[in-house]
Design an enzyme around this catalytic site. Structure first.
Site, PDB file in Angstrom:
ATOM      1  N   GLU A  77      -8.188 -58.066 -40.938  1.00  0.00           N
ATOM      2  CA  GLU A  77      -9.259 -57.072 -41.040  1.00  0.00           C
ATOM      3  C   GLU A  77      -8.951 -55.847 -40.186  1.00  0.00           C
ATOM      4  O   GLU A  77      -9.177 -54.704 -40.601  1.00  0.00           O
ATOM      5  CB  GLU A  77     -10.588 -57.684 -40.601  1.00  0.00           C
ATOM      6  CG  GLU A  77     -11.754 -56.706 -40.679  1.00  0.00           C
ATOM      7  CD  GLU A  77     -13.091 -57.344 -40.342  1.00  0.00           C
ATOM      8  OE1 GLU A  77     -14.071 -56.595 -40.141  1.00  0.00           O
ATOM      9  OE2 GLU A  77     -13.163 -58.589 -40.282  1.00  0.00           O
ATOM     10  N   ARG A  78      -8.408 -56.071 -38.999  1.00  0.00           N
ATOM     11  CA  ARG A  78      -8.114 -54.946 -38.109  1.00  0.00           C
ATOM     12  C   ARG A  78      -6.928 -54.134 -38.610  1.00  0.00           C
ATOM     13  O   ARG A  78      -6.901 -52.909 -38.446  1.00  0.00           O
ATOM     14  CB  ARG A  78      -7.899 -55.472 -36.691  1.00  0.00           C
ATOM     15  CG  ARG A  78      -9.203 -55.935 -36.069  1.00  0.00           C
ATOM     16  CD  ARG A  78      -9.057 -56.831 -34.867  1.00  0.00           C
ATOM     17  NE  ARG A  78     -10.383 -57.286 -34.430  1.00  0.00           N
ATOM     18  CZ  ARG A  78     -10.593 -58.260 -33.556  1.00  0.00           C
ATOM     19  NH1 ARG A  78      -9.564 -58.900 -33.016  1.00  0.00           N
ATOM     20  NH2 ARG A  78     -11.827 -58.608 -33.225  1.00  0.00           N
TER      21      ARG A  78
END
Length: 239
Positions: free
Chosen positions: A96-97
């Protein structure tokens, strides 16, 4: 069955979703070992979609407050092993990051490009805004920062695809992306002047939407805390 009671806030697209991947407490052990990931159908009795949260940006994505009142879910809807949900979630955060960093690149590029065009057209005191050396240097600096972020993000993604641990690089990329998006949007909006303060301007949208980059998926302070630990500056909590 699992019986789920409680509430969840800041759930993206929860007002339209058919299913929710929910991190729930399924044991009494330590906080990082008592959670499981469970797929919850959103039409189950006991689920209340309480309200849509009004946000300053990201209006294309609804965010909701959801209440759960003794919602029964079969244990076969659990993802992976019981008690490993926190670990799975931390692993997912790396992807996600990386996505947060990668998805910030094009909006920043377009923001700078549109501001360059505006500066070349905007005339003031017998010259264009682009004739001001300060404007030239600042936009050149911002574009350089975007390219540096791209290199960091691509390197982290490449190593992740190879199966390597990218906790440090993903945290760095997420931190840099959030802060750089804010700087690009704020600087470009300033160059647009009053036109930058209008809703019809795409620069103002990045100013609003991009602010989430330093909050969602792990705030800047969380990223700095991770980096401090991986650098050996901060103490890790005892296991």
């Amino acid at each position: 069955d699992y019986v789920i009671t409680g509430q969840k806030m800041w759930i993206t697209n929860s007002l339209q979703a058919d299913w929710m991947c929910l991190l729930v407490n399924t044991g009494d052990g330590p906080a990082h070992r008592n959670k499981s990931l469970v797929m919850v159908p959103m039409d189950r009795p006991g689920i209340e979609k309480a309200r849509k949260i009004r946000k300053i940006g990201m209006h294309s994505s609804d965010t909701g407050l959801i209440h759960f009142d003794e919602v029964r879910v079969p244990q076969r809807y659990r993802i992976g092993e019981e008690g490993q949900g926190f670990i799975y979630q931390m692993q997912q955060f790396q992807e996600e990051r990386l996505w947060c960093a990668a998805s910030s690149l094009l909006p920043m590029e377009e923001c700078i490009a549109e501001t360059v065009q505006w500066a070349q057209e905007r005339r003031m005191f017998g010259a264009t805004l682009a004739d001001q050396q300060w404007v030239q240097f600042k936009l050149a600096e911002l574009q350089t920062e975007v390219e540096a972020l791209r290199a960091l993000t691509y390197r982290a993604c490449d190593l992740h695809v190879q199966g390597q641990d990218v906790l440090t690089l993903a945290s760095m990329a997420k931190l840099k992306a959030g802060r750089l998006t804010r700087e690009v949007a704020d600087t470009c909006l300033q160059f647009w002047g009053g036109m930058g303060f209008t809703l019809e301007n795409r620069v103002s949208r990045l100013y609003r939407d991009g602010r989430l980059g330093s909050i969602g998926g792990g705030a800047d302070e969380v990223m700095l805390g991770i980096l401090a630990k991986t650098l050996g500056i901060a103490k890790r909590p005892p296991r």
